[in-house]
Structure formats: C-alpha cells, structure tokens
Design a protein around this motif. Structure first.
Motif, PDB file in Angstrom:
ATOM      1  N   PHE A  23       0.838  -1.199   0.000  1.00 61.39           N
ATOM      2  CA  PHE A  23       0.000   0.000   0.000  1.00 61.39           C
ATOM      3  C   PHE A  23       0.876   1.253   0.000  1.00 61.39           C
ATOM      4  CE2 PHE A  23      -2.075   3.367   2.456  1.00 61.39           C
ATOM      5  CZ  PHE A  23      -3.170   3.613   1.642  1.00 61.39           C
ATOM      6  N   GLU A  24       1.893   1.262   0.848  1.00 57.04           N
ATOM      7  CA  GLU A  24       2.792   2.420   0.916  1.00 57.04           C
ATOM      8  C   GLU A  24       3.537   2.609  -0.402  1.00 57.04           C
ATOM      9  OE1 GLU A  24       5.116   1.540   4.392  1.00 57.04           O
ATOM     10  OE2 GLU A  24       3.493   2.129   5.752  1.00 57.04           O
ATOM     11  N   GLN A  27       1.117   4.177  -2.877  1.00 56.91           N
ATOM     12  CA  GLN A  27       0.938   5.604  -2.592  1.00 56.91           C
ATOM     13  C   GLN A  27       2.143   6.423  -3.024  1.00 56.91           C
ATOM     14  OE1 GLN A  27      -0.099   5.953   1.620  1.00 56.91           O
ATOM     15  NE2 GLN A  27      -2.090   6.689   0.957  1.00 56.91           N
ATOM     16  N   ASP A  28       3.332   5.925  -2.743  1.00 57.67           N
ATOM     17  CA  ASP A  28       4.565   6.642  -3.084  1.00 57.67           C
ATOM     18  C   ASP A  28       4.741   6.806  -4.588  1.00 57.67           C
ATOM     19  OD1 ASP A  28       5.116   6.802  -0.391  1.00 57.67           O
ATOM     20  OD2 ASP A  28       6.644   5.222  -0.414  1.00 57.67           O
ATOM     21  N   GLY A  30       2.035   6.842  -6.872  1.00 55.64           N
ATOM     22  CA  GLY A  30       0.828   7.326  -7.530  1.00 55.64           C
ATOM     23  C   GLY A  30      -0.015   6.226  -8.162  1.00 55.64           C
ATOM     24  N   TYR A  32      -2.993   3.065  -7.856  1.00 59.52           N
ATOM     25  CA  TYR A  32      -4.192   2.677  -7.115  1.00 59.52           C
ATOM     26  C   TYR A  32      -3.934   1.333  -6.450  1.00 59.52           C
ATOM     27  CZ  TYR A  32      -6.673   6.345  -9.562  1.00 59.52           C
ATOM     28  OH  TYR A  32      -7.066   7.552 -10.050  1.00 59.52           O
ATOM     29  N   TYR A  33      -4.417   1.180  -5.236  1.00 60.70           N
ATOM     30  CA  TYR A  33      -4.230  -0.036  -4.447  1.00 60.70           C
ATOM     31  C   TYR A  33      -5.589  -0.713  -4.279  1.00 60.70           C
ATOM     32  CZ  TYR A  33      -3.394  -2.759  -0.166  1.00 60.70           C
ATOM     33  OH  TYR A  33      -3.319  -3.743   0.774  1.00 60.70           O
TER      34      TYR A  33
END
Length: 80
Positions: A23-24, A27-28, A30, A32-33
């Motif tokens: 997940f991180e 996010q780092d 850009g 989608y998770y």
C-alpha cells in the motif's frame, strides 16, 4: 492514457505486514491499491473454501467471481 492498479491478494499470517508495505509503495508511486482480500479471504484470513478446491488456488467459478469483483472495484475508482 493507462492507469496502474496494484491488485493485492496475500493470504496468511504475514498478510497485514505485506499489504501495508505494498500500500505504501503504491501511494509513493501514484498507483491505485486494491486489496481483494475483502472478497476472497475467510474470517481466518485464508482463501474461502467456496472459491477453491485446494485452499490455495481459485477454481474456475472462484476465478470468475474474483475477476468480477476486480471489475466492479475498478469501476468504483472511476478511473479515466
């Protein structure tokens, strides 16, 4: 334009740790998770028995239902 989605299906005891790291990373970068455990995991965190014959791999119907779940969740993201 292409959109990148990370689809997560990590069962077992280390699932929460692995998913947090992925997940991180998403996010780092850009991305989608999408954690599909909400669809496929049972209350103990392992693959639901109605989706698999061996507890490790989806059977045909389980695969079809998993793909439908991913399509529905992707539509909810409203990715353009």
């Amino acid at each position: 334009m292409w959109t990148s989605i990370i689809i997560i299906f990590s069962l077992g005891l280390s699932k929460k740790f692995k998913n947090k790291l992925i997940f991180e990373m998403a996010q780092d970068n850009g991305l989608y998770y999408m954690d599909t455990n909400e669809f496929a995991a049972d209350e103990t965190g392992y693959l639901r028995s109605d989706l698999s014959n061996d507890g490790c791999h989806f059977h045909e119907i389980g695969s079809e239902e998993w793909i439908e779940f991913i399509i529905e969740k992707s539509a909810e993201l409203r990715i353009e």
